[in-house]
Scaffold this active site. Structure first.
Site, PDB file in Angstrom:
ATOM      1  CB  VAL A 321      40.876  53.372  42.991  1.00 40.12           C
ATOM      2  CG1 VAL A 321      40.059  52.181  43.429  1.00 40.12           C
ATOM      3  CG2 VAL A 321      39.955  54.480  42.491  1.00 40.12           C
ATOM      4  CE  LYS A 366      33.975  41.472  36.791  1.00 39.65           C
ATOM      5  NZ  LYS A 366      35.146  40.762  37.379  1.00 39.65           N
ATOM      6  CG  ASP A 461      36.112  31.820  39.825  1.00 36.78           C
ATOM      7  OD1 ASP A 461      35.810  30.612  39.910  1.00 36.78           O
ATOM      8  OD2 ASP A 461      35.336  32.683  39.385  1.00 36.78           O
TER       9      ASP A 461
END
Length: 630
Positions: A321, A366, A461
């Site tokens: 990342v 999260k 989603d």
């Protein structure tokens, strides 16, 4: 050594994938070819070009059954000596059909009835069995009473095989047949004209000279007579000179040579495939054994430390990342543990999302296993007021966990407001003006990721539990865990939430922005009705949308009042005309055929036509401002 091993493993895997996908063709998006049902032209006898293929269609018996013909009707036009002769992969065949112009649908096709087998879908039968001689869209057109997602074994389905009849009065060159042909990747019109002994000028004229043809698209080849293709003879065995006289009878028989060639060719192909599979299994087993040994060693020995106290594993994860490091803050795991009281139940918001305070600011944290790299890459490309903002992330190498730190959205999810219970025990209430503003916020967020990101992002989603409401009851789209960068792809890994999944994605794995449009249509129905996307009996909400809009205007309004949320029926702010307009938008979003659904630009415009809102076109893009009702 490890790089060589990885390269070899990837190469073998690629070979197997290419072998499996060798016969898979891209699906052309067409409903058929229009025609005029003139008696002088239709019906006619013509042919389609078909290729023998594995699995299932390497013998005349299965191919004749598929096209509802006798084997002799195929052997004669193809110069095949016997109905029992074996076929080789990619062997060209001319299949006779009767082409008609259907006045009901105004398209020309040969009407073939197919019996559904286990695992069949419109797409698989069209693309594999019939090799793109038709399309699943056309199958849906001529079978309006069948639901593609509810096919049962034994169902009789009409598969319209594309064809055309020549208009012999409109061309100077005599044309007896228009052969239906599916383009292959290496095809060009001049090559096709030469191969089929066709007139190139007429070939271009019939199919459109300036059209950019693509692989798997259907064209029509004009011919005066069927060309005679040499039938493949397979791989002949090397003659044994010591037994030449004994085998002279066999070698003089051409049919025996062909049969032997077929057997030898198939044996060699099967042997190579088995060898590659065994080799792949051995390599995977070796890699698994090495990984198992590495994990045991990691448990026995402390991890090596270097740099600023970061472990080797953490350095590797951070490298994945590295593009995100300059945009987001990287938090330490200890900061998150302190913010959430050790990830206690009291800090849990929903699922694996926790509320935590860091430096006096409240965040939503999260927690997930290390699969956030793709989500991070997508989130760093987006920046919009109707998308939940990512503030930073954290990597915990001890547990192989990744944590995404988002802005905290105070009023929770739209799902809890529509279907949940508040702390007081009473259902939370939303008036129509607030619901409509939430719908437009969500539409603006989806419009942004569909139209203003390159490549386009598909959320995959979209549902009420992934729509969060801030302190001013403005909506923000959350959870890009399943999002895909780029669209118009096909996947076999179907993911999502039941009740929101578009039919084409559920049936054939087709990923486009229109699957988000479909899910948004379901959300509009939830906003209007207050009902769940799928009830306790497993019935999906979107099947009722079209029924509400049927009938005369007064009947429609009465039916809508019975169907909509009681909180809206009893509320003063409820405007029936506005709600009728919104449910019409929902019905458009829920069209079974993806190409007929609007894009999100059109959806935003349609929603903003409500009497309670006006559209403000500013330099920052499309926004919606509430005004007093007229």
């Amino acid at each position: 050594m490890k790089k060589i091993e990885n390269f070899f493993f990837s190469f073998l895997l690629l070979l197997l994938i290419l072998s499996s996908l060798h016969n898979l063709q891209a699906q052309p998006s067409t409903r058929g070819y229009t025609c005029t049902p003139t008696p002088s032209t239709y019906p006619c006898q013509t042919y389609v070009h078909y290729r023998a293929q594995s699995p299932g269609f390497l013998d005349l018996a299965n191919i004749s059954d598929l096209f509802l013909l006798s084997r002799l009707m195929i052997t004669k036009p193809n110069n095949i000596s016997s109905p029992t002769s074996p076929l080789l992969p990619e062997q060209s065949l001319f299949i006779p059909i009767t082409c008609s112009c259907d006045s009901k649908f105004s398209i020309s096709f040969s009407n073939l009835t197919y019996t559904i087998q286990k695992g069949d879908t419109f797409y698989l039968v069209s693309s594999h069995n019939f090799q793109n001689l038709t399309t699943f869209q056309s199958v849906q057109v001529v079978n309006p009473s069948l639901v593609p997602t509810k096919l049962e074994v034994g169902d009789q389905v009409i598969f319209p095989i594309f064809c055309k009849c020549p208009d012999k009065t409109s061309t100077e060159v005599q044309t007896n047949y228009l052969i239906t042909y599916v383009l292959q990747p290496s095809d060009t019109l001049p090559k096709i004209a030469t191969k089929f002994e066709s007139n190139l000028k007429l070939l271009k004229e019939i199919n459109g000279e300036n059209q950019n043809f693509s692989s798997s698209e259907t064209i029509f080849i004009p011919v005066t007579k069927l060309p005679i293709f040499p039938q493949p003879t397979g791989v002949s065995p090397v003659p044994d000179t010591t037994k030449q006289q004994q085998n002279s009878t066999v070698s003089d028989n051409p049919r025996s040579s062909v049969n032997k060639g077929v057997v030898v060719g198939l044996a060699i192909g099967l042997g190579i495939t088995v060898f590659l599979l065994i080799l792949l299994i051995l390599i995977m087993g070796f890699r698994f054994y090495k990984e198992l040994c590495r994990k045991k060693e990691d448990k026995r020995v402390n991890k090596y430390q270097f740099g600023k106290g970061k472990s080797f594993d953490e350095e590797n994860l951070m490298a994945d990342v590295s593009d995100c490091l300059d945009k987001y803050r990287v938090y330490g795991i200890q900061d998150l543990r302190e913010a959430t009281s050790g990830f206690s139940q009291s800090s849990l918001i929903h699922g694996s999302v926790y509320k935590g305070c860091i430096g006096g600011e409240v965040y939503a944290i999260k927690r997930m296993k290390w699969n956030a790299c793709e989500e991070l890459k997508i989130l760093q490309k987006v920046n919009h007021g109707n998308l939940v903002k990512l503030e930073g992330f954290c990597i915990d190498p001890q547990d192989d966990n990744c944590y995404l730190i988002y802005e905290f959205v105070a009023n929770g999810s739209l799902h809890s407001w529509l279907h949940g219970e508040s702390n007081t025990g009473a259902k939370k209430k939303l008036d129509w003006k607030t619901r409509l503003r939430i719908a437009i916020d969500v539409a603006n967020g989806l419009q942004y990721i569909h139209e203003h990101t390159r490549p386009t992002v598909v959320h995959k989603d979209v549902k009420t539990s992934n729509i969060l409401l801030d302190g001013n009851m403005r909506a923000k789209i959350a959870n890009f865990g399943l999002a895909k960068s780029g669209c118009n792809a096909i996947t076999m890994n179907i993911v999502g939430t039941q009740g929101y999944i578009a039919p084409e994605y559920l049936e054939d794995g087709i990923v486009t922005t229109k699957m988000d449009v479909f899910a948004f249509g379901v959300i509009l129905l939830e906003i209007i009705s207050g009902k769940e996307a799928i009830d306790e009996e497993g019935k999906v909400l979107w099947t009722d949308a079209q029924k509400v809009l049927e009938g005369k205007e007064d009947e429609k309004h009465e039916r809508l009042k019975k169907w909509m949320d009681l909180d809206l029926v009893n509320g003063e702010s409820c405007m029936l005309e506005s709600i009728t307009n919104v449910i019409a938008v929902a019905a458009a979003c829920l069209q079974r055929e993806a190409s007929r659904r609007p894009n999100m630009v059109e959806v935003v415009y349609a929603l903003c036509k409500s009497d309670n809102f006006y559209i403000d076109y500013s330099e920052d893009g499309l926004s919606v401002t509430p005004v007093l009702a007229r």
